[in-house]
Design a protein around this motif. Structure first.
Motif, PDB file in Angstrom:
ATOM      1  N   GLY A  85     -10.324   9.655 -16.032  1.00 17.16           N
ATOM      2  CA  GLY A  85      -9.298   8.663 -16.201  1.00 17.16           C
ATOM      3  C   GLY A  85      -8.788   7.811 -15.022  1.00 17.16           C
ATOM      4  N   TRP A  86      -8.343   8.685 -13.953  1.00 17.00           N
ATOM      5  CA  TRP A  86      -7.954   8.370 -12.729  1.00 17.00           C
ATOM      6  C   TRP A  86      -9.017   7.317 -12.116  1.00 17.00           C
ATOM      7  N   ARG A  87     -10.267   7.858 -12.146  1.00 12.13           N
ATOM      8  CA  ARG A  87     -11.157   7.184 -11.263  1.00 12.13           C
ATOM      9  C   ARG A  87     -11.529   5.796 -12.085  1.00 12.13           C
ATOM     10  N   ASP A  88     -11.462   5.752 -13.289  1.00 14.10           N
ATOM     11  CA  ASP A  88     -11.617   4.489 -13.993  1.00 14.10           C
ATOM     12  C   ASP A  88     -10.538   3.429 -13.513  1.00 14.10           C
ATOM     13  N   LEU A  89      -9.325   4.085 -13.487  1.00 15.99           N
ATOM     14  CA  LEU A  89      -8.374   2.956 -13.205  1.00 15.99           C
ATOM     15  C   LEU A  89      -8.381   2.745 -11.867  1.00 15.99           C
ATOM     16  N   LEU A  90      -8.551   3.554 -10.932  1.00 13.02           N
ATOM     17  CA  LEU A  90      -8.705   2.935  -9.496  1.00 13.02           C
ATOM     18  C   LEU A  90      -9.980   1.963  -9.514  1.00 13.02           C
ATOM     19  N   ALA A  91     -10.862   2.044  -9.896  1.00  8.36           N
ATOM     20  CA  ALA A  91     -12.227   1.004  -9.919  1.00  8.36           C
ATOM     21  C   ALA A  91     -11.427  -0.058 -10.691  1.00  8.36           C
ATOM     22  N   ARG A  92     -10.767  -0.136 -11.595  1.00  9.05           N
ATOM     23  CA  ARG A  92     -10.341  -1.652 -12.004  1.00  9.05           C
ATOM     24  C   ARG A  92      -9.048  -1.920 -11.075  1.00  9.05           C
ATOM     25  N   ALA A  93      -8.532  -1.163 -10.431  1.00  5.41           N
ATOM     26  CA  ALA A  93      -7.472  -1.654  -9.423  1.00  5.41           C
ATOM     27  C   ALA A  93      -8.092  -2.384  -8.087  1.00  5.41           C
ATOM     28  N   ARG A  94      -9.303  -1.625  -7.737  1.00  5.67           N
ATOM     29  CA  ARG A  94      -9.973  -2.373  -6.757  1.00  5.67           C
ATOM     30  C   ARG A  94     -10.411  -3.574  -6.875  1.00  5.67           C
ATOM     31  N   ALA A  95     -10.801  -3.821  -8.003  1.00  2.93           N
ATOM     32  CA  ALA A  95     -11.413  -5.206  -8.518  1.00  2.93           C
ATOM     33  C   ALA A  95     -10.503  -6.137  -8.519  1.00  2.93           C
ATOM     34  N   LEU A  96      -9.213  -5.873  -8.540  1.00  8.06           N
ATOM     35  CA  LEU A  96      -8.057  -6.880  -8.404  1.00  8.06           C
ATOM     36  C   LEU A  96      -8.038  -7.903  -7.299  1.00  8.06           C
ATOM     37  N   ASP A  97      -7.549  -9.071  -7.374  1.00 16.65           N
ATOM     38  CA  ASP A  97      -7.309 -10.122  -6.406  1.00 16.65           C
ATOM     39  C   ASP A  97      -5.852 -10.099  -6.077  1.00 16.65           C
ATOM     40  N   GLY A  98      -5.291  -9.630  -4.998  1.00 17.23           N
ATOM     41  CA  GLY A  98      -4.198  -9.441  -4.768  1.00 17.23           C
ATOM     42  C   GLY A  98      -3.116 -11.027  -4.676  1.00 17.23           C
ATOM     43  N   ALA A  99      -4.244 -12.000  -4.716  1.00 18.57           N
ATOM     44  CA  ALA A  99      -3.548 -13.217  -4.555  1.00 18.57           C
ATOM     45  C   ALA A  99      -2.777 -13.646  -5.997  1.00 18.57           C
ATOM     46  N   ALA A 100      -3.265 -13.073  -6.949  1.00 22.01           N
ATOM     47  CA  ALA A 100      -2.865 -13.260  -8.506  1.00 22.01           C
ATOM     48  C   ALA A 100      -1.464 -12.874  -8.392  1.00 22.01           C
ATOM     49  N   LEU A 101      -1.117 -11.579  -7.984  1.00 13.74           N
ATOM     50  CA  LEU A 101       0.272 -10.905  -7.685  1.00 13.74           C
ATOM     51  C   LEU A 101       1.041 -11.957  -6.801  1.00 13.74           C
ATOM     52  N   ARG A 102       0.657 -12.004  -5.450  1.00  8.25           N
ATOM     53  CA  ARG A 102       1.277 -12.658  -4.430  1.00  8.25           C
ATOM     54  C   ARG A 102       1.876 -14.030  -5.131  1.00  8.25           C
ATOM     55  N   SER A 103       1.298 -14.951  -5.876  1.00  8.06           N
ATOM     56  CA  SER A 103       1.656 -16.161  -6.363  1.00  8.06           C
ATOM     57  C   SER A 103       3.106 -15.930  -7.255  1.00  8.06           C
ATOM     58  N   LEU A 104       3.168 -14.847  -7.756  1.00  5.95           N
ATOM     59  CA  LEU A 104       4.440 -14.516  -8.304  1.00  5.95           C
ATOM     60  C   LEU A 104       5.745 -14.328  -7.663  1.00  5.95           C
ATOM     61  N   TYR A 105       5.505 -14.232  -6.067  1.00  3.76           N
ATOM     62  CA  TYR A 105       6.662 -14.071  -5.475  1.00  3.76           C
ATOM     63  C   TYR A 105       6.946 -15.355  -4.655  1.00  3.76           C
ATOM     64  N   ALA A 106       8.482 -15.834  -4.765  1.00  4.99           N
ATOM     65  CA  ALA A 106       8.787 -16.888  -4.140  1.00  4.99           C
ATOM     66  C   ALA A 106       9.669 -16.407  -3.208  1.00  4.99           C
ATOM     67  N   PRO A 107       9.295 -16.943  -1.738  1.00  2.00           N
ATOM     68  CA  PRO A 107      10.296 -16.362  -0.835  1.00  2.00           C
ATOM     69  C   PRO A 107      11.662 -17.415  -0.951  1.00  2.00           C
ATOM     70  N   ASP A 108      11.893 -18.291  -1.546  1.00  4.62           N
ATOM     71  CA  ASP A 108      12.893 -19.038  -1.636  1.00  4.62           C
ATOM     72  C   ASP A 108      13.792 -18.574  -2.878  1.00  4.62           C
ATOM     73  N   ALA A 109      13.441 -17.661  -3.611  1.00  8.77           N
ATOM     74  CA  ALA A 109      14.177 -17.543  -4.947  1.00  8.77           C
ATOM     75  C   ALA A 109      15.595 -17.218  -4.932  1.00  8.77           C
ATOM     76  N   ALA A 110      16.055 -16.530  -3.824  1.00  8.80           N
ATOM     77  CA  ALA A 110      17.408 -16.084  -3.791  1.00  8.80           C
ATOM     78  C   ALA A 110      18.023 -17.468  -3.572  1.00  8.80           C
ATOM     79  N   ALA A 111      17.848 -18.431  -2.625  1.00  5.76           N
ATOM     80  CA  ALA A 111      18.421 -19.550  -2.392  1.00  5.76           C
ATOM     81  C   ALA A 111      18.197 -20.653  -3.405  1.00  5.76           C
ATOM     82  N   ARG A 112      17.448 -20.536  -4.387  1.00 11.25           N
ATOM     83  CA  ARG A 112      17.198 -21.502  -5.404  1.00 11.25           C
ATOM     84  C   ARG A 112      18.113 -21.059  -6.451  1.00 11.25           C
TER      85      ARG A 112
END
Length: 397
Positions: free
Chosen positions: A323-350
């Protein structure tokens, strides 16, 4: 003088306080700001000039009689036990402060009941939005009572079942992270922490709002991926029967979470608002494992992350090696850019800019009599002038 803005800040964990400080730091310096909280220590060291009002801590307060304890909770509210002097003092202090300071906007982070209290007291309020199953009349009523809602996340993270008329009055700041330290690249982060530059590293992190990352499943994970180094940040929850392994290390609270997240190949994290955006800020590959929260808050946030391809999730903590090996394999296939796009450096100022604009718009021309204003009751005293002195960092009993 600009109308003051006040915050009610829930003291469970550190997330509500950290978010408030991040937003308040972006306000204009001549904007009076106050914070009402049962956790004033959470603001120790905050440099911005604010007033702190220390509220009674109602958590765990005992209902005085069995008969009062047996009274059912009305559907329009969530937590309103009867007979608590701490609750009466809390509400009285809030109302007195709103009145004495002439608060222009009350930002509630978070409490449906206190948002309703603000409306009853004729004070404009903004509720901080959180994910979860919040279609009950208590939540919907508090949202409708507010002049707006502030969602500290990307609009793509919104739930499909959130009503359109409430979405229309919600301001989305983008993903708000309260960390501001520089994000190093992986090689620099590992060198700074003395970690192997080539070994796979998995970091499990959680905040202080729950019981901690379950440690037993991580011992299985360490066996499932023995060549990886597993590090835990923040609290962990042990059941007493765990077998420790040399490639699994508990680090507890660390000075710089950012360095460890940047050093990681994969992050296993809860779905707290700030935790998710901490990982998004470094663009990590995320296995999101939501902790239990009221109204399914973290579960619904995790669903949104998975829907956007920004994280992977297991239905429960794997208890077997495969179960852990399958989950790790799915995580390794992620593109970190998808998660990064959800962060806004100016969110507090906005968020700060929106709150200030909203306050000014609400009170523009307030010197003129407002049509539809309530007439004084017969025999009632004239309202006193709101306090206009600059606010200082103080503690109120």
């Amino acid at each position: 003088m600009k109308k003051p803005i006040a915050f009610f800040v829930h003291h469970q964990g550190r997330g509500h306080a950290n978010r408030t400080m991040a937003v308040a730091a972006e306000f204009a310096r001549d904007r009076p700001v106050s914070v009402l909280t049962a956790g004033p220590h959470l603001f120790d060291g905050f440099s911005r000039d604010i007033e702190i009002v220390a509220l009674p801590n109602m958590i765990g307060a005992a209902v005085p009689t069995p008969r009062l304890y047996a009274e059912p909770t009305p559907q329009v509210m969530h937590c309103v036990p009867l007979g608590l002097p701490e609750m009466r003092r809390t509400m009285r202090q809030i109302l007195d402060h709103l009145d004495e300071r002439g608060i222009g906007l009350f930002v509630v982070d978070v409490s449906a009941e206190i948002a309703l209290l603000a409306r009853i007291a004729s004070v404009p309020a903004v509720q901080i939005r959180m994910h979860g199953d919040r279609q009950d009349i208590g939540h919907v009523g508090s949202y409708e009572a507010c002049v707006g809602m502030l969602a500290p996340f990307d609009p793509r993270m919104e739930q499909d079942d959130y009503p359109a008329h409430l979405r229309a009055k919600t301001f989305y700041s983008g993903g708000l992270c309260t960390s501001v330290d520089r994000v190093p690249d992986r090689a620099e982060a590992r060198a700074r922490l003395g970690l192997d530059p080539d070994r796979e590293i998995v970091v499990a992190v959680t905040g202080g709002g729950g019981s901690g990352t379950p440690y037993a499943p991580l011992t299985v994970a360490a066996r499932a991926a023995p060549d990886a180094l597993w590090l835990t940040l923040g609290p962990t929850h042990r059941e007493g029967h765990e077998t420790d392994f040399s490639n699994l290390r508990e680090l507890g609270w660390v000075p710089s979470v950012t360095d460890y997240l940047a050093a990681a190949d994969i992050v296993v994290a809860s779905a707290g608002d700030n935790t998710v955006h901490e990982v998004a800020r470094v663009g990590g590959r995320l296995i999101v494992m939501p902790e239990w929260r009221y109204f399914g808050e973290q579960t619904r946030k995790a669903e949104a992350l998975v829907r956007l391809g920004a994280a992977v999730q297991a239905p429960f903590w794997p208890g077997d090696l495969q179960g852990w090996r399958d989950l790790l394999a799915r995580a390794r296939a992620l593109d970190g850019a998808a998660l990064r796009s959800l962060y806004a450096p100016d969110a507090a100022a906005r968020a700060a800019g929106w709150l200030e604009r909203l306050t000014d718009e609400l009170w523009q021309g307030a010197a003129e009599p407002m049509q539809g204003a309530a007439e004084p009751m017969q025999g009632a005293a004239e309202p006193s002038q709101a306090a206009t002195a600059p606010l200082r960092v103080v503690a109120a009993g």
